[in-house]
Enzyme design. Sequence first.
Site, PDB file in Angstrom:
ATOM      1  N   ILE A 158       1.184  -1.250  -0.092  1.00  0.00           N
ATOM      2  CA  ILE A 158       0.224  -0.276  -0.211  1.00  0.00           C
ATOM      3  C   ILE A 158       0.909   1.411   0.383  1.00  0.00           C
ATOM      4  CG2 ILE A 158      -1.815   1.503   1.264  1.00  0.00           C
ATOM      5  CD1 ILE A 158      -2.785  -1.347   2.664  1.00  0.00           C
ATOM      6  N   CYS A 207       2.194   0.852   8.386  1.00  0.00           N
ATOM      7  CA  CYS A 207       3.179   0.075   9.358  1.00  0.00           C
ATOM      8  C   CYS A 207       2.155  -0.872   9.791  1.00  0.00           C
ATOM      9  CB  CYS A 207       3.726   0.928   9.865  1.00  0.00           C
ATOM     10  SG  CYS A 207       3.694   2.850  11.151  1.00  0.00           S
ATOM     11  N   PRO A 208       2.431  -1.519  10.073  1.00  0.00           N
ATOM     12  CA  PRO A 208       1.743  -2.811  10.674  1.00  0.00           C
ATOM     13  C   PRO A 208       1.287  -2.307  12.369  1.00  0.00           C
ATOM     14  CG  PRO A 208       3.625  -3.815  10.145  1.00  0.00           C
ATOM     15  CD  PRO A 208       3.864  -2.510   9.927  1.00  0.00           C
ATOM     16  N   ARG A 236      -4.553   1.527  10.888  1.00  0.00           N
ATOM     17  CA  ARG A 236      -4.404   1.136  11.937  1.00  0.00           C
ATOM     18  C   ARG A 236      -4.700   2.186  13.744  1.00  0.00           C
ATOM     19  NH1 ARG A 236      -5.527  -2.289   9.204  1.00  0.00           N
ATOM     20  NH2 ARG A 236      -5.032  -4.668   9.814  1.00  0.00           N
ATOM     21  N   GLU A 265     -13.335   1.455  17.545  1.00  0.00           N
ATOM     22  CA  GLU A 265     -14.885   1.232  16.258  1.00  0.00           C
ATOM     23  C   GLU A 265     -15.760   0.368  15.807  1.00  0.00           C
ATOM     24  OE1 GLU A 265     -10.603   2.395  12.778  1.00  0.00           O
ATOM     25  OE2 GLU A 265     -12.176  -0.065  12.733  1.00  0.00           O
ATOM     26  N   HIS A 284     -13.730   4.104   8.442  1.00  0.00           N
ATOM     27  CA  HIS A 284     -13.064   3.024   7.976  1.00  0.00           C
ATOM     28  C   HIS A 284     -13.688   2.606   6.787  1.00  0.00           C
ATOM     29  CE1 HIS A 284     -10.949  -0.052   9.756  1.00  0.00           C
ATOM     30  NE2 HIS A 284     -10.582  -0.192   8.594  1.00  0.00           N
TER      31      HIS A 284
END
Length: 317
Positions: A158, A207-208, A236, A265, A284
């Site tokens: 991404i 980033c994760p 995230r 969320e 989202h």
Amino acid sequence: MRLTILDAFTANPGDLSWAGLESLADCTFHDRTAPAEVLVRAQDAELVITNKTVLSGDTIRSLPKLKYIGVLATGYNVVDVAAAKECGITVTNVPGYSTPSVAQTVFALLLELTHRVGHHAQTVREGRWSQCPDFCYWDGTLVELSGRTLGILGYGTIGEGVARIALALGMKVIANRRTWKEAPIEGVTPASQEEVFAQSDVLSLHCPLTEDTKHIINAQNIAKMKPSALLINTARGPLVNEAELAAALNDGRLAGVGLDVLSAEPPPADNPLLTAKNCYITPHIAWASKEARERLINVATQNVKAFLDGKPQNVVG
């Protein structure tokens, strides 16, 4: 085999087809499943598909017929993968389906921050242009992206998609990732985290979520950034310390933020970012273009077929 989808609505609220899955198994679809309903709804299924409904270790161990869990997403933290492995249950996910959609959303947020198209369109609808003594007007400073620096934290698939769009807009691109197995595309310059924070006019997070990246956007790192910088997060929610980011926006230590994810969320009404200055939040939706959801369902269907054929793909854990 019997297949149960625990939360079908978000991926397919009715504009797509489940025919592929229905050709493979005896399917039961639930729009949403509350935690207390999971065991009852999954007890007779050999195949279960979930998006955000949690399948804990205790739940998995209480489903003796279960042979397969398909996660209708890329992230699979909703499944206790270790418990599934212990029980001999295959778990799969759907990698890479949303890249174009997420990259596009990054720039939808960024362009709203820099040109405020939605805001200006609303003022026209309210009659302001019709009443204007001049042929045009604008609120605040309109910002041109060409020549500015986009910093990417987390240069994966991404991140690369975002970089390509930025380069097409004439931006300079610097990127950081933990390890570089190969060089980035032409025009992207590898940089340290410190350099990305200090040099970026726009910082985009890809980033994760790990122990190292949780709250990577905090008061200390915001202080390294230009007060004129913009932040985009489509990755995230917990990458951001929300109270410290809201304070920075309200104090003018950061110019603006575009967010598609939050730490909880739906968010509680007292989340400080909901009322922070120059903070644009979408619910989202970066992953949710019709095309991306169609790819998601197609790959999830292929995952089920591959499992039934004895050749499972996209296995995690």
